[in-house]
Design a protein around this motif. Structure first.
Motif, mmCIF file in Angstrom:
data_model
loop_
_atom_site.group_PDB
_atom_site.id
_atom_site.type_symbol
_atom_site.label_atom_id
_atom_site.label_comp_id
_atom_site.label_asym_id
_atom_site.label_seq_id
_atom_site.Cartn_x
_atom_site.Cartn_y
_atom_site.Cartn_z
ATOM 1 N N UNK A 113 0.836 -1.209 0.000
ATOM 2 C CA UNK A 113 0.000 0.000 0.000
ATOM 3 C C UNK A 113 0.872 1.260 0.000
ATOM 4 N N UNK A 114 2.012 1.190 0.705
ATOM 5 C CA UNK A 114 2.921 2.333 0.764
ATOM 6 C C UNK A 114 3.419 2.711 -0.633
ATOM 7 N N UNK A 115 3.775 1.688 -1.436
ATOM 8 C CA UNK A 115 4.268 1.931 -2.803
ATOM 9 C C UNK A 115 3.162 2.489 -3.690
ATOM 10 N N UNK A 116 1.943 2.027 -3.462
ATOM 11 C CA UNK A 116 0.810 2.535 -4.247
ATOM 12 C C UNK A 116 0.557 4.008 -3.934
ATOM 13 N N UNK A 117 0.753 4.384 -2.659
ATOM 14 C CA UNK A 117 0.560 5.790 -2.286
ATOM 15 C C UNK A 117 1.618 6.688 -2.942
ATOM 16 N N UNK A 118 2.848 6.186 -3.009
ATOM 17 C CA UNK A 118 3.942 6.979 -3.581
ATOM 18 C C UNK A 118 3.866 7.046 -5.106
ATOM 19 N N UNK A 119 3.128 6.079 -5.712
ATOM 20 C CA UNK A 119 3.092 5.976 -7.170
ATOM 21 C C UNK A 119 2.595 7.251 -7.839
ATOM 22 N N UNK A 120 1.592 7.892 -7.230
ATOM 23 C CA UNK A 120 0.986 9.057 -7.897
ATOM 24 C C UNK A 120 1.905 10.278 -7.942
ATOM 25 N N UNK A 121 3.025 10.206 -7.215
ATOM 26 C CA UNK A 121 3.974 11.324 -7.232
ATOM 27 C C UNK A 121 5.112 11.103 -8.224
ATOM 28 N N UNK A 122 5.119 9.979 -8.892
ATOM 29 C CA UNK A 122 6.193 9.689 -9.854
ATOM 30 C C UNK A 122 5.913 10.363 -11.194
ATOM 31 N N UNK A 123 6.985 10.642 -11.943
ATOM 32 C CA UNK A 123 6.833 11.280 -13.262
ATOM 33 C C UNK A 123 6.137 10.347 -14.256
ATOM 34 N N UNK A 124 6.390 9.034 -14.119
ATOM 35 C CA UNK A 124 5.759 8.059 -15.019
ATOM 36 C C UNK A 124 4.247 8.086 -14.875
ATOM 37 N N UNK A 125 3.780 8.142 -13.622
ATOM 38 C CA UNK A 125 2.340 8.183 -13.368
ATOM 39 C C UNK A 125 1.711 9.406 -14.032
ATOM 40 N N UNK A 126 2.339 10.537 -13.831
ATOM 41 C CA UNK A 126 1.793 11.790 -14.369
ATOM 42 C C UNK A 126 1.917 11.882 -15.887
ATOM 43 N N UNK A 127 2.941 11.225 -16.435
ATOM 44 C CA UNK A 127 3.108 11.226 -17.887
ATOM 45 C C UNK A 127 2.008 10.400 -18.561
ATOM 46 N N UNK A 128 1.688 9.248 -17.951
ATOM 47 C CA UNK A 128 0.679 8.361 -18.538
ATOM 48 C C UNK A 128 -0.757 8.816 -18.255
ATOM 49 N N UNK A 129 -0.931 9.591 -17.220
ATOM 50 C CA UNK A 129 -2.267 10.048 -16.850
ATOM 51 C C UNK A 129 -2.905 10.803 -18.012
ATOM 52 N N UNK A 130 -4.116 10.434 -18.323
ATOM 53 C CA UNK A 130 -4.885 10.988 -19.451
ATOM 54 C C UNK A 130 -4.347 10.572 -20.820
ATOM 55 N N UNK A 131 -3.378 9.633 -20.837
ATOM 56 C CA UNK A 131 -2.820 9.157 -22.107
ATOM 57 C C UNK A 131 -2.991 7.647 -22.300
ATOM 58 N N UNK A 132 -3.657 6.996 -21.368
ATOM 59 C CA UNK A 132 -3.854 5.551 -21.494
ATOM 60 C C UNK A 132 -4.700 5.208 -22.718
ATOM 61 N N UNK A 133 -5.587 6.124 -23.093
ATOM 62 C CA UNK A 133 -6.445 5.874 -24.256
ATOM 63 C C UNK A 133 -5.610 5.771 -25.539
ATOM 64 N N UNK A 134 -4.468 6.473 -25.586
ATOM 65 C CA UNK A 134 -3.586 6.390 -26.756
ATOM 66 C C UNK A 134 -3.003 4.988 -26.862
ATOM 67 N N UNK A 135 -2.607 4.423 -25.722
ATOM 68 C CA UNK A 135 -2.064 3.063 -25.709
ATOM 69 C C UNK A 135 -3.105 2.081 -26.239
ATOM 70 N N UNK A 136 -4.328 2.198 -25.730
ATOM 71 C CA UNK A 136 -5.412 1.297 -26.156
ATOM 72 C C UNK A 136 -5.687 1.459 -27.646
ATOM 73 N N UNK A 137 -5.700 2.694 -28.108
ATOM 74 C CA UNK A 137 -5.953 2.962 -29.523
ATOM 75 C C UNK A 137 -4.906 2.280 -30.397
ATOM 76 N N UNK A 138 -3.636 2.401 -30.011
ATOM 77 C CA UNK A 138 -2.559 1.782 -30.790
ATOM 78 C C UNK A 138 -2.622 0.258 -30.721
ATOM 79 N N UNK A 139 -2.987 -0.278 -29.562
ATOM 80 C CA UNK A 139 -3.140 -1.737 -29.425
ATOM 81 C C UNK A 139 -4.189 -2.246 -30.398
#
Length: 730
Positions: free
Chosen positions: A1-27
């Motif tokens: 749970x601790x790692x899940x809490x820290x996840x939202x502060x990572x650059x990867x999380x923020x980079x992918x946020x609102x962009x997951x639909x692009x991944x699905x579209x390409x898939x």
């Protein structure tokens, strides 16, 4: 749970946020391209990915890594299937699934990492370990355009082949996770006695095997099949009940969440690992994490993450219709949520109507692959059935599963449901058939839908987009009018023969024979081709593998005329008085636009249905065809033709040894000196007589196509280029 809490502060999380639909579209685009290469899609993909790289190189690299992981998983599975396929099969297997069919049991064995499917006359215990020996074969590819591809179906179920068992020895009892589903089936069989038991199984554990076939067809015809797939509705009811009970025992909130998730996964195993249940459980967990940890992920992000996670587990799911339909429906409801809200006092009705219309429109291209007949009244049926299933039938089904004594009450509800569903299914005035079309039409259709929704969001007028939608639907429904090819189809049927002759722009459609009674492949084939009208049906003779589906075809299509041999009273009696008909004999001629047919036989009553077959010499689009029905060598000797009279021969009697004498074949020039001539043997891929006979194959010295191997043969003349093509890949 601790790692899940820290996840939202990572650059990867923020980079992918609102962009997951692009991944699905390409898939989706990449899997569509894998299934069928299209140059326009490839160009679009290259341009779009170039745009992404320019916009954010880091995001593009992450996208490539995610896509690579999924596709490596996908191709590894395909490689292992190919590697483990051995025609001479001699391995140890465990029974993981068993399904009762009309005549036997369909059994799936787990063998290592793969599975094989076989059929047994006796019931095998789930979890049982057996020594299997036999011949392994691959499933058949599609027999015609738009037909069911059994090979692909087995592949994407991770089944490497069909095992014809020569020897099977029981070794010992083993364990299979599917035993939970099997145990529930046995429980229901033991405690439930009424006709409604099949519906309770379908709604609670996802087992639709026992549902009456006619009821399943009625449910499909009115467009409510999705209500009998275990979905979010089932999981939400179950989760609410679990939380209600656990709150009563004063558990802490986090413990309630943990117990709920554990019980939901147990339910996943009880349902036999249904993908629809897995999808909903992952969705439930994601919503929970998003709420507790305040990730602030949008609904679109969560459904995209859900889809990516499911494809990480098994990328084959993307080719399953239940997977496609559930995600595409969820997507459209989420992105159109602002259009669905209303402050009217008729809010429930209006919102339900909007959801029904949107769901039908976005799933139309997928549903037509399963069933080309679309009932537009399903929009209103869903408004009626959704609350009925949600608030009455589904809760009662779960109650009866726990308290079987209530079954007698549920049975009355079931009979009410069955009666009204059958009544609605017979209302076909708003049922429209959508044939197979190429992927460009589908993409244009979806672009129009997108622009309509975009204009509604911006509160702009949609008249022109609405007209464009109606035009594309009209084009789709009447695709045969835009066909500039002249075609002759020798259709690969389970049993019997049927040949479709169609001229360009729907000018003339002729069907010679209809195939065996009870096999509706011919109906589906004609609908997939966009055939609505048959100007002429010719029945060569009275055997059921040639006239068996005549009555059914008359029920489904606008049939203008039916011709048969003059000694065939059986076929004559099948034809309604409203349809013109005539018995033909030798020297009769038929002309329909630029199609010319001349009857060569019968010259007399041979007192034999096969020898009384109509033998027709047809001049079709610049080629001369000889249709021979089921005549034997007796009639072949009497047919007066020369080597120059026939270009394409329909081999008599499915390639039987009673026909196709060497003297007859030499007489019409089907010998080694005429390599450009073509013979086509329609033997039926389920025929029980080992057609064609080896002597017949040997006698024919020209190019020979056998439909059970080559599938449906289409001889196509491009009217614009005056070029002939032979097509047999579907």
């Amino acid at each position: 749970m601790h790692y899940l809490r820290k996840l939202k502060y990572t650059s990867l999380f923020n980079l992918l946020k609102n962009n997951y639909c692009i991944i699905v579209f390409l898939i989706v685009i990449l899997f569509v391209l894998y299934h069928k290469i299209n140059i326009f899609l490839i160009l679009f993909l290259i341009l779009y990915f170039g745009y992404l790289c320019k916009k954010s190189l880091k995001l593009s690299i992450i996208l490539v890594i995610i896509l690579a992981f999924i596709f490596i998983n996908f191709f590894t599975r395909l490689y292992l299937q190919k590697k483990n396929f051995q025609q001479d099969f001699d391995k140890i297997g465990k029974v993981i699934k068993i399904k009762k069919t009309n005549t036997s049991y369909q059994v799936i064995f787990k063998v290592g990492l793969e599975k094989v499917i076989t059929y047994s006359d006796t019931y095998l215990q789930c979890g049982g370990i057996y020594h299997l020996k036999g011949e392994l074969s691959k499933g058949s590819t599609a027999h015609y355009q738009g037909g069911f591809n059994y090979h692909h179906y087995l592949t994407y179920q991770n089944i490497i082949g069909i095992l014809n068992i020569e020897k099977m020895e029981y070794i010992k009892k083993g364990f299979s996770i599917y035993q939970m589903n099997e145990a529930m089936n046995h429980y229901f069989d033991k405690v439930l006695k009424t006709k409604s038991a099949a519906m309770i199984k379908a709604l609670t554990i996802g087992n639709k095997n026992d549902l009456d076939e006619s009821l399943q067809q009625d449910i499909s015809n009115i467009g409510i099949s999705h209500l009998f797939v275990i979905s979010g509705l089932h999981i939400n009811i179950l989760a609410m009940c679990i939380k209600f009970i656990l709150k009563k025992v004063h558990l802490k909130e986090y413990k309630i969440y943990i117990f709920t998730i554990i019980i939901l996964f147990i339910y996943f195993f009880v349902t036999g690992l249904l993908i629809s249940v897995l999808r909903v459980i992952i969705s439930y967990i994601l919503r929970l994490i998003n709420k507790v940890l305040n990730y602030q992920l949008s609904s679109i992000d969560m459904i995209c993450i859900n889809m990516i996670m499911v494809l990480f587990i098994n990328p084959f799911y993307i080719y399953q219709y239940s997977f496609i339909l559930s995600y595409i429906t969820s997507f459209i409801i989420i992105i159109s949520s602002h259009l669905l809200t209303t402050s009217s006092k008729y809010q429930f009705f209006i919102t339900s109507l909007k959801i029904s219309i949107l769901s039908l429109l976005v799933t139309l291209p997928i549903i037509t692959n399963i069933n080309p007949d679309i009932n537009f009244l399903s929009i209103f049926y869903n408004i009626l059935y959704i609350p009925f299933i949600t608030y009455i039938i589904l809760p009662m089904a779960f109650l009866v599963a726990i308290f079987p004594l209530l079954e007698c009450i549920f049975n009355y509800v079931y009979l009410f449901f069955e009666t009204f569903t059958h009544f609605f299914a017979n209302i076909k005035i708003f049922t429209i058939t959508f044939p197979s079309v190429n992927i460009i039409v589908i993409f244009v259709y979806y672009f129009i839908i997108y622009f309509i929704l975009k204009n509604l969001e911006l509160k702009r007028k949609i008249y022109r987009r609405g007209i464009a939608l109606l035009l594309i639907l009209l084009y789709w429904n009447n695709i045969s009018f835009f066909n500039y090819n002249n075609e002759v189809y020798f259709i690969d049927l389970p049993k019997g023969e049927a040949t479709l002759i169609r001229s360009s722009h729907n000018q003339a459609n002729i069907l010679i024979d209809t195939g065996e009674f009870g096999y509706d492949d011919i109906i589906l084939f004609l609908k997939k081709q966009g055939i609505k009208r048959l100007d002429l049906i010719i029945i060569t003779h009275s055997d059921s593998d040639h006239n068996g589906m005549l009555s059914s075809i008359i029920d489904h299509f606008n049939v203008k005329s039916v011709y048969y041999n003059r000694y065939d009273t059986q076929t004559k009696n099948k034809i309604p008085a409203s349809i013109s008909n005539a018995g033909l004999k030798a020297n009769d001629k038929i002309t329909l636009r630029d199609i010319e047919l001349k009857v060569l036989s019968p010259t007399k009553d041979y007192q034999n249905s096969n020898n009384n077959s109509l033998v027709i010499l047809a001049n079709l689009f610049g080629k001369k065809y000889l249709f021979t029905g089921d005549i034997t060598k007796v009639v072949e000797e009497k047919i007066e033709l020369t080597k120059d009279d026939v270009d394409i021969l329909k081999v008599a009697h499915h390639g039987s040894n009673t026909s196709s004498s060497l003297s007859f074949l030499n007489k019409i020039g089907f010998d080694i000196s005429n390599p450009n001539k073509i013979a086509i043997c329609m033997n039926g891929y389920l025929n029980q007589f080992s057609f064609p006979h080896s002597n017949t194959v040997y006698n024919i010295q020209t190019k020979l196509y056998i439909t059970s191997y080559s599938k449906t043969i289409c001889i196509r003349k491009n009217k614009l280029l005056s070029k002939y093509n032979i097509i047999n890949r579907w």
